[in-house]
Design a protein around this motif. Sequence first.
Motif, short mmCIF file in Angstrom:
data_model
loop_
_atom_site.label_atom_id
_atom_site.label_comp_id
_atom_site.label_asym_id
_atom_site.label_seq_id
_atom_site.Cartn_x
_atom_site.Cartn_y
_atom_site.Cartn_z
N TYR A 156 0.84 -1.20 0.00
CA TYR A 156 0.00 0.00 0.00
C TYR A 156 0.87 1.25 0.00
O TYR A 156 1.85 1.35 0.73
N LYS A 160 -3.52 8.89 -3.10
CA LYS A 160 -4.12 8.42 -4.34
C LYS A 160 -3.10 8.45 -5.47
O LYS A 160 -2.20 9.31 -5.49
N LYS A 163 -4.00 5.49 -12.13
CA LYS A 163 -3.99 4.08 -12.55
C LYS A 163 -3.22 3.86 -13.83
O LYS A 163 -2.78 2.74 -14.11
N VAL A 197 -0.65 1.04 -9.82
CA VAL A 197 -1.85 0.75 -9.02
C VAL A 197 -2.26 -0.70 -9.29
O VAL A 197 -2.34 -1.15 -10.43
N SER A 204 -8.21 -3.23 -2.31
CA SER A 204 -8.95 -2.05 -2.75
C SER A 204 -8.33 -0.79 -2.17
O SER A 204 -7.61 -0.82 -1.16
N ALA A 205 -8.63 0.35 -2.80
CA ALA A 205 -8.07 1.63 -2.39
C ALA A 205 -9.06 2.38 -1.51
O ALA A 205 -10.27 2.12 -1.53
N ASP A 207 -9.41 6.66 0.39
CA ASP A 207 -8.93 8.03 0.18
C ASP A 207 -7.51 8.21 0.72
O ASP A 207 -6.80 9.15 0.32
N THR A 210 -3.48 3.42 -1.39
CA THR A 210 -3.73 2.78 -2.68
C THR A 210 -2.83 1.55 -2.80
O THR A 210 -1.61 1.65 -2.58
N HIS A 212 -0.50 -1.19 -4.57
CA HIS A 212 0.40 -1.19 -5.72
C HIS A 212 0.90 -2.60 -6.00
O HIS A 212 1.18 -3.37 -5.08
#
Length: 360
Positions: A156, A160, A163, A197, A204-205, A207, A210, A212
């Motif tokens: 992670y 943000k 993609k 991403v 899942s992402a 706020d 994200t 990777h």
Amino acid sequence: MKLKLITSFLLGAALSITAFADVLTLKKDHPETYTVVKGDTLWDISAHFLNTPWLWPRLWQANSQIENPHLIYPGDVLTLIWVDGEPQLTRKQLKKMSPTPRLEEKGTPIPTIPLASISAFLSKDHVIDPELLKDAPRLLGDAISTPRFFEGDVFYGQGKFNKRKIYGIYRLSDDYLDPVTEEFLGSELTFIGHSQVSKNPNVSATDQVTPHDFLKSSREARQGDLILPIPEHESLPAYFLPQPVPVTTTGQIIAALNNAVAIGKWDIVVINRGKRENIRIGSMFSIMQSGPEIFAGEDKVEYREDANRFDQMATPDLTIPAERVGELMVFKVYDKVSIAMVMRSTDIMGAKYKIQGLEF
């Protein structure tokens, strides 16, 4: 009396060390022809013929048969000729007889220097001011608190991410200080690997974070590493044309980048001169080994490399002139430092060697 003798000796030595006149002189044992082989560079080929291989462009100058020396391929036969008193290389085209004509793939033209040795430093590793990275996103870890990550792992990142972009994983490493003024010159930003991403449906992402996918790694990534966009604008030439530098431009090697303790030919180093000193890609420097300091007493003469060990001798009487022990060529330039490759060395060297501009 002894001091006078030493002074005379040093004066004679100084007079014998004249400025390097980089004329195009051939080696005594130079070949008349040379067949290019895979792995050759323009520098290597010139070194077969010249005492000063950084003058390789002049071997091809005004040569109608080799309009572009960068387009020389393995298998080409080069022949030494003379044009207006200057040695030059010409390419002999080899014709193969065959009952049926066929096209042969020429392969890749030879580069100026071994690109494999500098590929990691061309567009990935950087020198940067850490203040610019204060708010940069970092690698946070994963759901099971894994401390290290390798190619194929999922981790992670903070914040943000786009993609459609490829990101670089970096780590701040050594700080560079000017050895004379102690000015901060920047920090090494070491490239770790690529990520994007994650496409894994099990993560899942939010706020704040994200996921990777760790696409490709040159070494392990760790918690706290930086996640930065790969600079799209950065492209460097595959061919490096040697550029003269005034001999009044001096500096110092301050670090070796490819984990070299003993520095030699093809090793990568950092020097404390950059754009502000008008250094450019291709700038050439002589590598200088400082001569020892001489302390002359009434009854004896002592040679000492470290004056600090002798408190009773605050300053040396004389210093042997520095000796040229190699050359380096710059291939990446920052504001205060540059990254260079050692092109020749007469002996194993260490960091902290002095450098001096090479005119030709």
